[in-house]
Design an enzyme around this catalytic site. Structure first.
Site, PDB file in Angstrom:
ATOM      1  N   SER A 138     -28.027 -63.414   3.266  1.00  0.00           N
ATOM      2  CA  SER A 138     -28.101 -62.252   2.138  1.00  0.00           C
ATOM      3  C   SER A 138     -27.660 -62.839   0.918  1.00  0.00           C
ATOM      4  O   SER A 138     -26.885 -63.800   0.685  1.00  0.00           O
ATOM      5  CB  SER A 138     -27.316 -61.452   2.573  1.00  0.00           C
ATOM      6  N   TYR A 162     -18.683 -57.905   5.828  1.00  0.00           N
ATOM      7  CA  TYR A 162     -20.227 -58.236   6.107  1.00  0.00           C
ATOM      8  C   TYR A 162     -20.374 -59.643   5.375  1.00  0.00           C
ATOM      9  O   TYR A 162     -21.128 -60.564   6.088  1.00  0.00           O
ATOM     10  CB  TYR A 162     -20.867 -57.235   5.628  1.00  0.00           C
ATOM     11  N   LYS A 166     -21.865 -63.505   6.737  1.00  0.00           N
ATOM     12  CA  LYS A 166     -23.125 -64.086   6.402  1.00  0.00           C
ATOM     13  C   LYS A 166     -22.639 -65.804   5.806  1.00  0.00           C
ATOM     14  O   LYS A 166     -23.349 -66.695   6.208  1.00  0.00           O
ATOM     15  CB  LYS A 166     -23.777 -63.477   5.291  1.00  0.00           C
TER      16      LYS A 166
END
Ligand code: NAD
Ligand code: UDP
Length: 348
Positions: A138, A162, A166
């Site tokens: 991302s 989150y 990643k």
């Protein structure tokens, strides 16, 4: 045959791809793009954020049978069973939890789900000699950097668990590629995926009130929500509202096909965006123009954790993957709205 079925094999070699998280938003669209490009797919998903019917819809659109496994990718035995019973040439790993706010509330759940599933999957790949791997990363790993974001920039500490999952998965996969000379991995950094398949049959189905701008817009247009709250009009941007690089989900899906086609040894990062920034107000106006609707909105304070501006440098993907995004913001708005109008399953 479904009117949206396309049978073109664009001349590439047919491979059988395991798509984890293939029942979800980006996974379903990517299954379609893979099949349209002449590949076959096997889907594994625990349906924690998706429904089994989406697999039936992919079959309807593509006219192809799709082996589906309802499994958790953290379950090593279940993953190995898939590799035992199918000849798999490569893996696209979408499975993961993705809600930024929820990750702040439940960090342990996010680290466990996103890290363990990736470790189990990649270790199983190494065991079964599967050396072709594509990972969903991302743009959040850039943090608040100079725009446009370029792959050579340092990863910035992200503001939420989150984003950390990643960044950590990128590091893990990079180390694995260093230690295993046959292993090829593409780390694809998505910008803001929006829109839906042209059929209007699949698209994004957020749970509850959407956090993201485009699904919020479609629900205001449908009258499910009274008005849009615009988070901040005092950013140093063209009109004071936040700027993002919105990319049509089918362009993103086609980017995965390109990433698989041009996989090379080692770990390689690619931005998947359009290279164009669009402000919140510009997206609202585009949505109104594309669909002949009026969006009522109000200005509210900034949302915590948001950055002012984010868009991609897309040169590396263009040069090395021979891929660029083709669909414009108007098409994104039309396709998102078509899906919202067709979709009877959304609840607020
Ligand atoms: P999604 O939630 O629609 O799809 C993810 C799928 O993975 C869901 O179907 C869910 O049921 C499944 N899943 C989750 N954990 C699993 C597990 N342990 N085992 C098996 N299945 C599991 O999300 P999406 O928008 O399609 O995103 C796909 C990937 O792309 C995610 O990894 C996400 O973090 C990443 N990503 C998404 C965006 C975005 O804006 N949508 C942006 C950047 C990156
Ligand atoms: N945004 C907004 N109202 C909303 C949802 C989002 O003004 O209800 C803004 C948000 O502040 C950001 C842009 O729209 O500037 C895109 O937000 P989204 O959550 O879709 O993507 P992300 O912030 O994760 O890039």
């Amino acid at each position: 045959m479904c009117p949206y079925s396309k049978t073109s094999n664009r001349g590439g070699t047919t491979t059988n791809i395991l798509v984890t998280g293939g029942a979800g938003y980006i996974g379903t669209h990517t299954c379609i793009a893979l099949i349209e490009a002449g590949h076959t797919v096997v889907v594994a998903d625990n349906l924690s954020n998706s429904k089994r019917e989406s697999i039936e819809t992919i079959k309807r659109i593509t006219n192809q049978e799709i082996p589906f496994y309802e499994v958790d990718i953290s379950d090593r035995q279940a993953v190995e069973r898939i590799f035992e019973t199918n000849h798999i040439d490569g893996v696209i790993h979408f499975a993961g939890l993705k809600a930024v706010g929820e990750s702040v509330e439940k960090p342990a759940t996010y680290y466990e789900n996103n890290l363990i599933s990736t470790l189990v999957l990649v270790n199983s790949c190494l065991k079964y000699g599967i050396n072709r791997f594509v990972f969903s990363s991302s743009a959040t790993v850039y943090g608040e950097n100079e725009v446009p974001f370029v792959e050579t920039m340092e990863r910035y500490p992200t503001t939420n668990p989150y984003g950390e999952t990643k960044a950590m998965c990128e590091r893990i996969l990079t180390d694995i590629a260093k230690a295993n000379p046959l292993f090829s991995v593409s780390l694809l950094r998505y910008f803001n995926p929006v829109g839906a398949h042209e059929s209007g049959l699949i698209g994004e189905v957020p749970t509850g009130i959407p956090n993201n701008l485009m699904p919020y817009l479609t629900q205001v247009a449908k009258g499910k929500i009274d008005d849009l709250s615009i988070f901040g009009n005092d950013y140093p941007t063209i009109d004071g509202t936040g700027v993002r690089d919105y990319i049509h989900v089918m362009d993103l899906a086609e980017g995965h096909v390109a990433a698989l086609t041009y996989l090379k040894k080692g770990a390689h990062i690619y931005n998947l965006g359009t290279g164009q920034g669009t402000s919140v107000l510009q997206l609202v106006k585009a949505f109104e123009q594309a669909n002949g609707v009026t969006i009522s909105y109000k200005m509210v304070p900034r949302r915590s954790g948001d950055i002012a501006c984010c868009y991609a440098d897309v040169d590396k993907a263009r040069r090395e993957l021979q891929w660029i995004a083709k669909r414009d913001v108007i098409t994104m708005c039309k396709d998102a709205w078509r899906f919202e109008q067709n979709n009877l399953h959304q609840e607020v």
